[in-house]
Enzyme design. Structure first.
Site, PDB file in Angstrom:
ATOM      1  CE1 TYR A  98      50.621  19.948  46.829  1.00 39.27           C
ATOM      2  CE2 TYR A  98      48.688  19.919  48.248  1.00 39.27           C
ATOM      3  CZ  TYR A  98      50.026  20.218  48.039  1.00 39.27           C
ATOM      4  OH  TYR A  98      50.752  20.791  49.043  1.00 39.27           O
ATOM      5  CG  ASP A 170      41.753  20.715  43.181  1.00 40.03           C
ATOM      6  OD1 ASP A 170      41.823  21.874  42.729  1.00 40.03           O
ATOM      7  OD2 ASP A 170      42.551  20.259  44.014  1.00 40.03           O
ATOM      8  CE  LYS A 195      49.140  26.463  45.495  1.00 45.22           C
ATOM      9  NZ  LYS A 195      48.322  25.538  46.173  1.00 45.22           N
TER      10      LYS A 195
HETATM   11  O1  P1T Z   1      48.123  24.517  49.639  1.00 43.04           O
HETATM   12  P1  P1T Z   1      46.625  24.554  49.847  1.00 43.04           P
HETATM   13  O2  P1T Z   1      46.039  25.899  49.689  1.00 43.04           O
HETATM   14  O3  P1T Z   1      46.197  23.853  51.082  1.00 43.04           O
HETATM   15  O4  P1T Z   1      45.999  23.741  48.600  1.00 43.04           O
HETATM   16  C1  P1T Z   1      46.203  22.371  48.390  1.00 43.04           C
HETATM   17  C2  P1T Z   1      46.083  22.049  46.936  1.00 43.04           C
HETATM   18  C3  P1T Z   1      44.915  21.479  46.464  1.00 43.04           C
HETATM   19  N1  P1T Z   1      44.732  21.183  45.165  1.00 43.04           N
HETATM   20  C4  P1T Z   1      45.686  21.448  44.252  1.00 43.04           C
HETATM   21  C5  P1T Z   1      45.466  21.098  42.824  1.00 43.04           C
HETATM   22  C6  P1T Z   1      46.887  22.031  44.658  1.00 43.04           C
HETATM   23  O5  P1T Z   1      47.822  22.273  43.725  1.00 43.04           O
HETATM   24  C7  P1T Z   1      47.100  22.332  46.029  1.00 43.04           C
HETATM   25  C8  P1T Z   1      48.377  22.909  46.517  1.00 43.04           C
HETATM   26  N2  P1T Z   1      49.460  22.736  45.648  1.00 43.04           N
HETATM   27  C9  P1T Z   1      50.740  23.154  45.840  1.00 43.04           C
HETATM   28  C10 P1T Z   1      51.166  23.769  46.951  1.00 43.04           C
HETATM   29  C11 P1T Z   1      51.654  22.860  44.726  1.00 43.04           C
HETATM   30  O6  P1T Z   1      52.736  23.457  44.648  1.00 43.04           O
HETATM   31  O7  P1T Z   1      51.294  22.042  43.881  1.00 43.04           O
END
Ligand code: P1T
Length: 379
Positions: A98, A170, A195
């Site tokens: 990400y 992750d 998510k």
């Molecule tokens: O957005 P947040 O809750 O801080 O999470 C970060 C994050 C961490 N790891 C993964 C695999 C993620 O996909 C994300 C956040 N991703 C998005 C906002 C996206 O649209 O891919």
């Protein structure tokens, strides 16, 4: 207890005050003490809050861990893990991840003297060449965002254990419904609970789950000392979402499969990235470590053209063009300009995040409406 029961009951008990079945939203910053230190286990809501504790216990249960910690965002949870390190330590991590994680590593923690090696881990034997006496942590995203690469968690855990390194996974894309990294030897599981865990695109929240008390104690200290916690209302919503994780995931997987297969046959589609295809480079590992293939798909339209990709995402009507993923509603994203815009173009293109790449988070709507929408947007 089986997984589908744990999402509802794991780590939960009716509230002690009135027997409320759902944990109340304890919207309070502090707790009355009868004498200094005379409290009921809750002193101040940065340290502990009963609604957050209910969520943390639930998260620990569904990930087969012993300790759960909830944070104000996924990135706050990652930030807490990185705070286990000190100046001079090194981290080996996936070269596809990400964009916000990449940004946190390179723009924040590199300033504090932590060194990162972004490497292809699709073959776990690549990892050992980067290990030296400063290496402390292996950070894995699997499936990776957005290229859907699969990393062998068990093989990586064996390498981590051999060299006394921590392995953090992750698990945002897979969720514990599909994959349980702690059972495969990982030390820390991390989630953007924004998510699939929350599942309704109404909160931003992060989580960590661990088995080991020593790591848990260090993380609880960081959570309290740095203070990046989530509030009681968001904890409640995450817990409410978690209770339907298994039914939502089942439909995400069914719809994801149908969309991936539809796109793969479409004359206007060049390439589809989804670990359920038999010709996915790590399909065998996927089948070993995941129970199904999830609802995340990336694809490139024929011609590999930026303008064409933008036209497709703009034309979608049931899929909403938006950042994020894992909610009940289908979303489409353009990683190069949205979620992965913080990764330099040359770096992201090396792993396939080209300007024509489109990412789909397939929701749980009627599949006919989703396929019809893709047909009209591609047409
Ligand atoms: O957005 P947040 O809750 O801080 O999470 C970060 C994050 C961490 N790891 C993964 C695999 C993620 O996909 C994300 C956040 N991703 C998005 C906002 C996206 O649209 O891919």
């Amino acid at each position: 207890m089986k997984f589908n029961t744990k999402t509802i009951h794991g780590g939960q008990k009716p509230d002690e005050a009135y027997g409320a079945v759902m944990p109340p939203i304890y919207q309070t910053s502090t707790y009355a003490q009868s004498t200094p230190g005379g409290h009921k286990g809750f002193e101040y809501s940065r340290s502990q809050n009963p609604t957050r504790t209910a969520l943390e216990n639930g998260l620990a249960s569904i990930e087969n861990g012993n300790y759960g910690l909830a944070f104000g965002s996924g990135l706050a949870a990652i930030d807490a893990v990185l705070k286990l390190l000190k100046f001079g330590d090194e981290v080996i991590t996936t070269n596809d991840l990400y964009g916000g994680t990449y940004r946190l590593f390179t723009k924040i923690f590199e300033n504090y003297g932590v060194k990162f090696h972004f490497i292809g881990m699709e073959n776990a034997s690549n990892i050992e060449a980067y290990i030296n006496e400063n290496t402390k942590l292996i950070w894995v995203e699997t499936p990776t965002n957005p290229m859907m690469n699969i990393i062998d968690i068990e093989a990586t855990a064996i390498i981590a254990q051999k060299h006394l390194l921590m392995l953090a996974v992750d698990n945002t894309f897979a969720t514990p419904y599909l994959q349980r990294p702690l059972d495969l030897g990982a030390d820390i599981v991390m989630h953007s609970a924004t998510k699939y865990i929350g599942g309704h695109s109404d909160i931003v929240l992060g989580a960590l789950v661990v088995k080991d008390k020593e790591i848990a104690d260090k993380l609880y200290f960081i959570q309290k000392a740095s203070g990046a916690i989530c509030g009681p209302m968001d904890s409640f919503l995450a817990l409410r979402g978690m209770k339907t994780l298994h039914v939502r995931m089942q439909r995400h997987c069914e719809n994801g499969k149908a969309v991936a297969e539809y796109l793969a046959k479409h004359p206007k589609v060049e390439k589809v990235y989804w670990p359920g295809f038999e010709d996915h480079p790590n399909h065998d590992i996927t089948k070993q470590q995941m129970d199904d293939f999830g609802g995340m798909i990336s694809f490139v339209a024929k011609g590999n053209n930026y303008e064409e990709a933008i036209k497709i995402v703009e034309n979608l009507k049931v899929f909403t063009l938006a950042e994020s993923l894992g909610g009940v509603e289908s979303l489409a994203g353009h990683p190069a300009s949205m979620t992965h815009g913080s990764i330099p173009k040359a770096e992201r293109e090396k792993v396939g995040v080209v300007d024509s790449l489109i990412r789909l988070s397939v929701g749980i709507e009627d599949i006919d409406d989703l396929l019809e929408d893709l047909a009209q947007a591609l047409g």
